[in-house]
Design an enzyme around this catalytic site. Structure first.
Site, PDB file in Angstrom:
ATOM      1  N   TYR A 153      -8.451 -43.852 -13.778  1.00  0.00           N
ATOM      2  CA  TYR A 153      -8.404 -43.170 -13.174  1.00  0.00           C
ATOM      3  C   TYR A 153      -6.707 -42.896 -12.494  1.00  0.00           C
ATOM      4  CZ  TYR A 153      -8.103 -41.412  -7.872  1.00  0.00           C
ATOM      5  OH  TYR A 153      -7.359 -41.009  -7.133  1.00  0.00           O
TER       6      TYR A 153
HETATM    7  N1  LIG Z   1      -9.143 -41.513  -1.607  1.00  0.00           N
HETATM    8  C1  LIG Z   1      -7.634 -42.320  -1.695  1.00  0.00           C
HETATM    9  O1  LIG Z   1      -7.983 -43.364  -1.057  1.00  0.00           O
HETATM   10  C2  LIG Z   1      -7.439 -41.381  -2.785  1.00  0.00           C
HETATM   11  C3  LIG Z   1      -5.931 -41.753  -2.740  1.00  0.00           C
HETATM   12  C4  LIG Z   1      -5.350 -40.808  -3.219  1.00  0.00           C
HETATM   13  C5  LIG Z   1      -5.828 -39.426  -4.126  1.00  0.00           C
HETATM   14  N2  LIG Z   1      -6.744 -38.999  -3.944  1.00  0.00           N
HETATM   15  C6  LIG Z   1      -7.869 -37.817  -4.529  1.00  0.00           C
HETATM   16  O2  LIG Z   1      -7.785 -36.788  -3.241  1.00  0.00           O
HETATM   17  C7  LIG Z   1      -9.272 -36.361  -3.961  1.00  0.00           C
HETATM   18  C8  LIG Z   1     -10.404 -36.571  -2.921  1.00  0.00           C
HETATM   19  O3  LIG Z   1     -10.575 -37.978  -3.131  1.00  0.00           O
HETATM   20  P1  LIG Z   1     -11.430 -38.898  -1.758  1.00  0.00           P
HETATM   21  O4  LIG Z   1     -11.369 -39.688  -1.415  1.00  0.00           O
HETATM   22  O5  LIG Z   1     -11.872 -37.242  -1.209  1.00  0.00           O
HETATM   23  O6  LIG Z   1     -12.589 -38.409  -2.485  1.00  0.00           O
HETATM   24  P2  LIG Z   1     -14.100 -38.174  -2.476  1.00  0.00           P
HETATM   25  O7  LIG Z   1     -15.554 -38.631  -3.747  1.00  0.00           O
HETATM   26  O8  LIG Z   1     -14.911 -37.926  -1.668  1.00  0.00           O
HETATM   27  O9  LIG Z   1     -14.420 -36.210  -2.658  1.00  0.00           O
HETATM   28  C9  LIG Z   1     -14.323 -35.681  -4.020  1.00  0.00           C
HETATM   29  C10 LIG Z   1     -15.617 -34.451  -4.173  1.00  0.00           C
HETATM   30  O10 LIG Z   1     -15.165 -34.193  -5.142  1.00  0.00           O
HETATM   31  C11 LIG Z   1     -16.716 -33.527  -5.823  1.00  0.00           C
HETATM   32  N3  LIG Z   1     -16.378 -34.045  -7.631  1.00  0.00           N
HETATM   33  C12 LIG Z   1     -16.058 -34.759  -7.841  1.00  0.00           C
HETATM   34  N4  LIG Z   1     -16.522 -34.120  -9.102  1.00  0.00           N
HETATM   35  C13 LIG Z   1     -16.247 -32.564  -9.133  1.00  0.00           C
HETATM   36  C14 LIG Z   1     -16.341 -31.657 -10.380  1.00  0.00           C
HETATM   37  N5  LIG Z   1     -16.143 -32.078 -11.376  1.00  0.00           N
HETATM   38  N6  LIG Z   1     -16.606 -30.386  -9.690  1.00  0.00           N
HETATM   39  C15 LIG Z   1     -17.106 -29.890  -8.270  1.00  0.00           C
HETATM   40  N7  LIG Z   1     -16.782 -30.609  -7.057  1.00  0.00           N
HETATM   41  C16 LIG Z   1     -16.503 -32.342  -8.407  1.00  0.00           C
HETATM   42  C17 LIG Z   1     -17.240 -34.847  -4.946  1.00  0.00           C
HETATM   43  O11 LIG Z   1     -18.634 -33.761  -4.618  1.00  0.00           O
HETATM   44  C18 LIG Z   1     -16.551 -34.882  -4.068  1.00  0.00           C
HETATM   45  O12 LIG Z   1     -16.832 -34.458  -2.872  1.00  0.00           O
HETATM   46  C19 LIG Z   1      -9.309 -37.407  -5.171  1.00  0.00           C
HETATM   47  O13 LIG Z   1      -8.077 -36.099  -6.186  1.00  0.00           O
HETATM   48  C20 LIG Z   1      -8.561 -38.308  -5.275  1.00  0.00           C
HETATM   49  O14 LIG Z   1      -8.061 -38.844  -6.928  1.00  0.00           O
HETATM   50  C21 LIG Z   1      -7.875 -40.055  -3.113  1.00  0.00           C
END
Ligand SMILES: NC(=O)c1ccc[n+]([C@@H]2O[C@H](COP(=O)([O-])OP(=O)(O)OC[C@H]3O[C@@H](n4cnc5c(N)ncnc54)[C@H](O)[C@@H]3O)[C@@H](O)[C@H]2O)c1
Length: 325
Positions: A142
């Site tokens: 990841y």
């Molecule tokens: N949550 C954390 O702790 C964290 C920390 C650092 C970075 N991030 C980054 O922040 C971003 C959002 O994270 P989150 O916690 O809201 O995750 P989440 O899983 O709640 O949201 C991700 C969204 O992306 C959508 N998605 C995934 N693959 C897709 C695709 N191929 N096409 C269209 N939609 C797609 C999913 O349906 C979901 O709604 C991510 O890129 C993640 O890597 C998150």
């Protein structure tokens, strides 16, 4: 009202960004496959139930919505153990599809791409305070997908003279302050989610995984940032004129908190004690690191506003609303 494309806008962070955008007078246009996320959080906004990898998806959206020139790209698979189990899925979903998306955005005249990157790209074994230039050592597939996607964005931004801004999130906590969206996972894997589960009696004991790290009390060190502060930083990144090229920026508070300190703060908020047990670290666990945020503060003219206690309170308030029994 200016429109902004938000991929992954139905997710935990994306939905919070969409509400913050709307509060500031923007219209978020959401592209989400709903492989995760919660559609009801963002029902009032234009929504495209599509995959970022779909052919010509951007062209189709622009035909319906009119011109848009900025994209906040949050869509990704985010479960670390799953990425170890299925690395090929993660490289396809997060890296290949982001490359395809970036090129389609550029071909359709987007000028700014704001990418959701992660603190997990840093070398967290050094137990230091990291700047954007600190050594990188993404451990899990990841984390590697996040680092690879940053490198792709860097090269494309330079070549095609767009502004590629990579926001490196530390540990988001809390929920939308007006309780319009928040964390939706039933079995959260992050530390605050687990504390909330113990409090709501879904789990008996909170396990402190690793107590011999080279930190001030031996437990893991993290930096917790309220999800609304994250969202506000995206709006600053949209509104600030940032030269074409690649700009990586840390988003955290710079106040590192150990797991024991987090438990203490949690107990203060709930007014009672949590049952804890000490265990060995899980595979892949690291001591942790804390960001320096002076560059983000300067470039984005942004500073986080919410305290750790408010983040905990909002997480609890949201959990009571979203998981009522
Ligand atoms: N949550 C954390 O702790 C964290 C920390 C650092 C970075 N991030 C980054 O922040 C971003 C959002 O994270 P989150 O916690 O809201 O995750 P989440 O899983 O709640 O949201 C991700 C969204 O992306 C959508 N998605 C995934 N693959 C897709 C695709 N191929 N096409 C269209 N939609 C797609 C999913 O349906 C979901 O709604 C991510 O890129 C993640 O890597 C998150």
């Amino acid at each position: 009202m200016k429109k902004v494309l938000v991929t992954g806008g139905a997710g935990y962070i994306g939905s919070s960004i969409c509400h913050a955008l709307s509060d500031k007078g923007y219209t978020p246009v959401i592209l989400d496959s709903l492989v995760q996320g919660e559609k009801s959080f963002i029902d009032q906004f234009p929504f495209y139930h599509r995959d970022i990898g779909d052919k010509d998806v951007i062209k189709e959206i622009l035909e319906k919505e009119g011109p848009i020139d900025s994209c906040i790209h949050c869509a990704a698979r985010i479960i670390v153990p799953e990425s170890v189990e299925c690395p090929d899925l993660y490289y396809t979903e997060n890296v290949s599809k982001s490359l395809k998306l970036f090129k389609e955005l550029i071909d359709n005249n987007f000028k700014k791409i704001i990418f959701s990157s992660s603190a997990s790209i840093y070398d967290a074994s050094l137990n230091t305070s990291v700047t954007e230039k600190s050594p990188k050592n993404p451990i899990s597939p990841y984390a590697r997908t996040k680092y690879m996607t940053e490198m792709i964005l860097e090269d494309l931004a330079k070549r095609y003279q767009i502004s590629g801004i990579s926001l490196r999130y530390f540990n988001p906590i809390g929920a939308d302050p007006q309780m319009r969206c928040g964390a939706y996972a039933k079995d959260p894997s992050h530390v605050l989610g687990k504390l909330v589960s113990v409090y709501l009696k879904k789990q008996k004991t909170f396990y402190v995984t690793g107590t011999k790290w080279p930190t001030r009390d031996g437990s893991g060190l993290r930096d917790y940032i309220h999800v609304r502060d994250l969202a506000t930083a995206h709006i600053s990144a949209l509104e600030t004129v940032i030269e074409p090229g690649f700009s990586p920026l840390n988003l955290g508070t710079s106040h590192g908190v150990t797991v024991y300190e987090l438990i203490q703060a949690f107990e203060k908020v709930i007014g009672s004690q949590i049952a804890i047990e000490k265990t060995d670290p899980r595979p892949g666990d690291v001591a942790g690191c804390v960001p320096q945020i002076s560059l983000s503060q300067k470039i984005l003219n942004w500073t986080p506003e919410y305290s750790l206690e408010t983040g905990i309170r909002h997480s609890l308030e949201w959990a009571a609303k979203w998981f009522p029994e």
